[in-house]
Design an enzyme around this catalytic site. Structure first.
Site, short mmCIF file in Angstrom:
data_model
loop_
_atom_site.label_atom_id
_atom_site.label_comp_id
_atom_site.label_asym_id
_atom_site.label_seq_id
_atom_site.Cartn_x
_atom_site.Cartn_y
_atom_site.Cartn_z
N PHE A 66 0.83 -1.21 0.00
CA PHE A 66 0.00 0.00 0.00
C PHE A 66 0.87 1.26 0.00
CE2 PHE A 66 -2.75 3.24 1.97
CZ PHE A 66 -3.87 3.14 1.15
N VAL A 89 4.49 -7.84 -3.21
CA VAL A 89 3.78 -9.12 -3.34
C VAL A 89 2.54 -9.06 -2.46
CG1 VAL A 89 3.85 -11.59 -2.83
CG2 VAL A 89 5.85 -10.47 -3.85
N ILE A 91 -0.68 -11.27 -1.39
CA ILE A 91 -1.23 -12.63 -1.43
C ILE A 91 -2.65 -12.60 -0.88
CG2 ILE A 91 -0.95 -15.00 -0.62
CD1 ILE A 91 2.08 -14.45 -0.52
N THR A 95 -9.95 -12.14 3.59
CA THR A 95 -10.74 -10.92 3.40
C THR A 95 -10.36 -10.27 2.07
OG1 THR A 95 -9.08 -9.65 4.58
CG2 THR A 95 -10.89 -10.54 5.88
N HIS A 97 -8.72 -7.57 1.53
CA HIS A 97 -7.66 -6.56 1.61
C HIS A 97 -6.86 -6.48 0.33
CE1 HIS A 97 -5.41 -10.25 2.51
NE2 HIS A 97 -4.41 -9.60 1.98
N PHE A 122 4.82 -0.96 -12.75
CA PHE A 122 3.97 -1.73 -11.83
C PHE A 122 4.54 -3.15 -11.69
CE2 PHE A 122 0.22 -4.48 -11.12
CZ PHE A 122 -0.40 -3.84 -10.06
N ARG A 136 6.63 -16.68 -9.62
CA ARG A 136 6.86 -15.44 -10.37
C ARG A 136 8.07 -14.66 -9.85
NH1 ARG A 136 2.16 -17.48 -10.45
NH2 ARG A 136 0.74 -17.19 -12.22
N1 RBF Z 1 1.08 -5.74 2.16
C1 RBF Z 1 1.66 -6.43 1.16
O1 RBF Z 1 2.58 -5.95 0.54
N2 RBF Z 1 1.20 -7.70 0.85
C2 RBF Z 1 0.15 -8.29 1.48
O2 RBF Z 1 -0.20 -9.43 1.13
C3 RBF Z 1 -0.48 -7.57 2.52
N3 RBF Z 1 -1.54 -8.10 3.19
C4 RBF Z 1 -2.17 -7.35 4.13
C5 RBF Z 1 -3.31 -7.86 4.78
C6 RBF Z 1 -3.99 -7.11 5.70
C7 RBF Z 1 -5.22 -7.66 6.35
C8 RBF Z 1 -3.52 -5.79 6.03
C9 RBF Z 1 -4.25 -4.94 7.03
C10 RBF Z 1 -2.39 -5.31 5.43
C11 RBF Z 1 -1.70 -6.07 4.47
N4 RBF Z 1 -0.55 -5.56 3.86
C12 RBF Z 1 0.03 -6.27 2.85
C13 RBF Z 1 0.07 -4.32 4.32
C14 RBF Z 1 -0.39 -3.06 3.56
O3 RBF Z 1 0.19 -3.03 2.26
C15 RBF Z 1 0.02 -1.80 4.33
O4 RBF Z 1 1.41 -1.83 4.57
C16 RBF Z 1 -0.71 -1.65 5.65
O5 RBF Z 1 -2.09 -1.75 5.48
C17 RBF Z 1 -0.39 -0.27 6.31
O6 RBF Z 1 -0.81 0.79 5.45
#
Ligand code: RBF
Length: 160
Positions: A66, A89, A91, A95, A97, A122, A136
Protein backbone atom coordinates in the site's frame (compact mmCIF):
# COMPACT_ATOMS: atom_id res chain seq x y z
CA UNK A 1 -1.36 -20.56 -20.84
CA UNK A 2 -1.57 -16.79 -21.11
CA UNK A 3 1.22 -16.12 -18.64
CA UNK A 4 3.57 -18.36 -20.65
CA UNK A 5 2.94 -16.21 -23.71
CA UNK A 6 3.59 -13.02 -21.79
CA UNK A 7 6.68 -14.06 -19.87
CA UNK A 8 9.13 -11.25 -20.53
CA UNK A 9 11.90 -12.91 -18.52
CA UNK A 10 12.98 -14.48 -21.83
CA UNK A 11 13.19 -11.06 -23.46
CA UNK A 12 15.25 -10.15 -26.48
CA UNK A 13 17.98 -7.83 -25.23
CA UNK A 14 19.17 -6.78 -28.72
CA UNK A 15 16.96 -3.73 -29.03
CA UNK A 16 17.29 -2.23 -25.57
CA UNK A 17 18.46 1.41 -25.39
CA UNK A 18 21.68 2.68 -23.82
CA UNK A 19 20.98 3.32 -20.13
CA UNK A 20 24.55 3.97 -18.99
CA UNK A 21 23.71 7.55 -17.91
CA UNK A 22 20.21 6.86 -16.67
CA UNK A 23 18.97 6.88 -13.08
CA UNK A 24 16.53 4.37 -11.67
CA UNK A 25 14.55 4.17 -8.46
CA UNK A 26 13.53 0.91 -6.87
CA UNK A 27 10.80 0.95 -4.23
CA UNK A 28 10.32 -2.38 -2.53
CA UNK A 29 7.64 -3.50 -0.06
CA UNK A 30 8.74 -5.46 3.01
CA UNK A 31 5.62 -7.62 3.33
CA UNK A 32 6.59 -11.07 2.00
CA UNK A 33 10.16 -9.79 2.24
CA UNK A 34 11.97 -12.91 1.02
CA UNK A 35 9.99 -12.82 -2.19
CA UNK A 36 10.22 -9.06 -2.72
CA UNK A 37 13.99 -9.26 -2.12
CA UNK A 38 14.20 -11.83 -4.92
CA UNK A 39 12.19 -9.55 -7.21
CA UNK A 40 14.47 -6.67 -6.26
CA UNK A 41 17.65 -8.63 -7.00
CA UNK A 42 16.20 -9.59 -10.37
CA UNK A 43 15.45 -5.97 -11.19
CA UNK A 44 18.78 -4.65 -9.91
CA UNK A 45 20.86 -7.27 -11.71
CA UNK A 46 18.97 -6.63 -14.94
CA UNK A 47 19.62 -2.89 -14.78
CA UNK A 48 23.32 -3.48 -14.10
CA UNK A 49 23.55 -6.12 -16.84
CA UNK A 50 22.24 -3.61 -19.36
CA UNK A 51 24.61 -0.83 -18.43
CA UNK A 52 23.14 1.09 -15.51
CA UNK A 53 25.70 2.20 -12.92
CA UNK A 54 25.28 1.03 -9.34
CA UNK A 55 25.48 4.61 -8.07
CA UNK A 56 22.55 5.51 -10.33
CA UNK A 57 20.21 2.97 -8.78
CA UNK A 58 18.41 4.24 -5.66
CA UNK A 59 16.49 1.82 -3.48
CA UNK A 60 13.77 2.67 -0.96
CA UNK A 61 11.93 0.17 1.18
CA UNK A 62 8.37 0.68 2.38
CA UNK A 63 6.44 -1.38 4.95
CA UNK A 64 3.80 -2.83 2.64
CA UNK A 65 2.56 -2.64 -0.92
CA UNK A 66 0.00 0.00 0.00
CA UNK A 67 2.94 2.34 0.71
CA UNK A 68 4.52 1.75 -2.72
CA UNK A 69 2.74 4.76 -4.18
CA UNK A 70 4.20 7.24 -1.73
CA UNK A 71 7.62 5.56 -1.92
CA UNK A 72 7.48 5.82 -5.70
CA UNK A 73 6.52 9.48 -5.49
CA UNK A 74 9.45 10.21 -3.20
CA UNK A 75 11.80 8.73 -5.78
CA UNK A 76 10.06 10.25 -8.78
CA UNK A 77 10.38 13.76 -7.38
CA UNK A 78 14.02 13.47 -6.36
CA UNK A 79 17.44 12.39 -7.64
CA UNK A 80 16.52 13.27 -11.23
CA UNK A 81 15.32 9.72 -11.51
CA UNK A 82 14.47 8.59 -15.08
CA UNK A 83 12.22 5.68 -14.09
CA UNK A 84 10.81 4.13 -10.94
CA UNK A 85 10.18 0.43 -10.42
CA UNK A 86 7.71 -0.53 -7.70
CA UNK A 87 7.93 -4.10 -6.37
CA UNK A 88 5.57 -5.85 -3.98
CA UNK A 89 3.78 -9.12 -3.34
CA UNK A 90 0.13 -9.21 -2.34
CA UNK A 91 -1.23 -12.63 -1.43
CA UNK A 92 -4.96 -13.23 -1.24
CA UNK A 93 -6.30 -13.88 2.25
CA UNK A 94 -9.67 -14.54 3.81
CA UNK A 95 -10.74 -10.92 3.40
CA UNK A 96 -10.77 -8.49 0.52
CA UNK A 97 -7.66 -6.56 1.61
CA UNK A 98 -5.83 -7.68 -1.50
CA UNK A 99 -8.41 -6.05 -3.77
CA UNK A 100 -8.17 -2.75 -1.96
CA UNK A 101 -4.38 -2.76 -1.86
CA UNK A 102 -3.95 -3.77 -5.51
CA UNK A 103 -6.42 -1.22 -6.83
CA UNK A 104 -4.91 1.52 -4.71
CA UNK A 105 -1.39 0.70 -5.88
CA UNK A 106 -2.36 0.45 -9.54
CA UNK A 107 -4.14 3.79 -9.42
CA UNK A 108 -1.50 5.43 -7.26
CA UNK A 109 1.44 4.41 -9.41
CA UNK A 110 -0.42 5.53 -12.53
CA UNK A 111 -0.97 8.94 -10.95
CA UNK A 112 2.68 9.30 -9.95
CA UNK A 113 3.80 8.48 -13.49
CA UNK A 114 1.43 11.02 -14.99
CA UNK A 115 2.21 13.69 -12.40
CA UNK A 116 5.97 13.49 -12.90
CA UNK A 117 5.80 12.48 -16.57
CA UNK A 118 8.17 9.57 -16.14
CA UNK A 119 7.81 5.79 -16.24
CA UNK A 120 6.61 4.21 -13.01
CA UNK A 121 6.60 0.47 -13.45
CA UNK A 122 3.97 -1.73 -11.83
CA UNK A 123 5.85 -4.69 -10.38
CA UNK A 124 3.17 -5.89 -8.01
CA UNK A 125 2.81 -9.66 -7.92
CA UNK A 126 -0.76 -10.51 -6.91
CA UNK A 127 -1.43 -14.17 -6.24
CA UNK A 128 -3.74 -16.64 -4.53
CA UNK A 129 -0.96 -18.20 -2.47
CA UNK A 130 2.72 -18.03 -1.64
CA UNK A 131 3.75 -20.72 -4.13
CA UNK A 132 2.26 -18.73 -7.00
CA UNK A 133 4.29 -15.76 -5.82
CA UNK A 134 7.53 -17.78 -5.81
CA UNK A 135 6.63 -19.08 -9.27
CA UNK A 136 6.86 -15.44 -10.37
CA UNK A 137 10.00 -14.62 -8.39
CA UNK A 138 12.52 -16.81 -10.16
CA UNK A 139 10.26 -19.85 -10.57
CA UNK A 140 8.40 -21.33 -13.49
CA UNK A 141 6.90 -18.01 -14.55
CA UNK A 142 10.20 -16.15 -14.54
CA UNK A 143 11.11 -13.25 -12.31
CA UNK A 144 8.71 -10.32 -12.48
CA UNK A 145 11.47 -8.10 -11.09
CA UNK A 146 13.53 -8.81 -14.20
CA UNK A 147 10.50 -8.07 -16.35
CA UNK A 148 9.79 -4.83 -14.51
CA UNK A 149 13.40 -3.71 -15.10
CA UNK A 150 13.19 -4.56 -18.81
CA UNK A 151 9.97 -2.55 -19.04
CA UNK A 152 11.65 0.38 -17.29
CA UNK A 153 14.58 0.24 -19.73
CA UNK A 154 12.22 0.16 -22.71
CA UNK A 155 10.22 3.09 -21.35
CA UNK A 156 13.37 5.11 -20.63
CA UNK A 157 14.30 4.52 -24.28
CA UNK A 158 10.91 5.85 -25.34
CA UNK A 159 11.45 9.02 -23.30
CA UNK A 160 15.02 9.60 -24.57
N1 RBF B 1 1.08 -5.74 2.16
C1 RBF B 1 1.66 -6.43 1.16
O1 RBF B 1 2.58 -5.95 0.54
N2 RBF B 1 1.20 -7.70 0.85
C2 RBF B 1 0.15 -8.29 1.48
O2 RBF B 1 -0.20 -9.43 1.13
C3 RBF B 1 -0.48 -7.57 2.52
N3 RBF B 1 -1.54 -8.10 3.19
C4 RBF B 1 -2.17 -7.35 4.13
C5 RBF B 1 -3.31 -7.86 4.78
C6 RBF B 1 -3.99 -7.11 5.70
C7 RBF B 1 -5.22 -7.66 6.35
C8 RBF B 1 -3.52 -5.79 6.03
C9 RBF B 1 -4.25 -4.94 7.03
C10 RBF B 1 -2.39 -5.31 5.43
C11 RBF B 1 -1.70 -6.07 4.47
N4 RBF B 1 -0.55 -5.56 3.86
C12 RBF B 1 0.03 -6.27 2.85
C13 RBF B 1 0.07 -4.32 4.32
C14 RBF B 1 -0.39 -3.06 3.56
O3 RBF B 1 0.19 -3.03 2.26
C15 RBF B 1 0.02 -1.80 4.33
O4 RBF B 1 1.41 -1.83 4.57
C16 RBF B 1 -0.71 -1.65 5.65
O5 RBF B 1 -2.09 -1.75 5.48
C17 RBF B 1 -0.39 -0.27 6.31
O6 RBF B 1 -0.81 0.79 5.45
Amino acid sequence: MASALKNLSDYNSDNLPDISGKKFGLVVAEWNKEITDTLCHGAYDTLIKHGAKAENIHRNTVPGSFELTLGAQLLAQSYEIDAVIALGVVIKGETKHDDYICHAVAQGLTQVGLKFNKPVIFGLVTTNDEQQAWDRAGGKHGNKGVEAAVTAIQMVGLFS
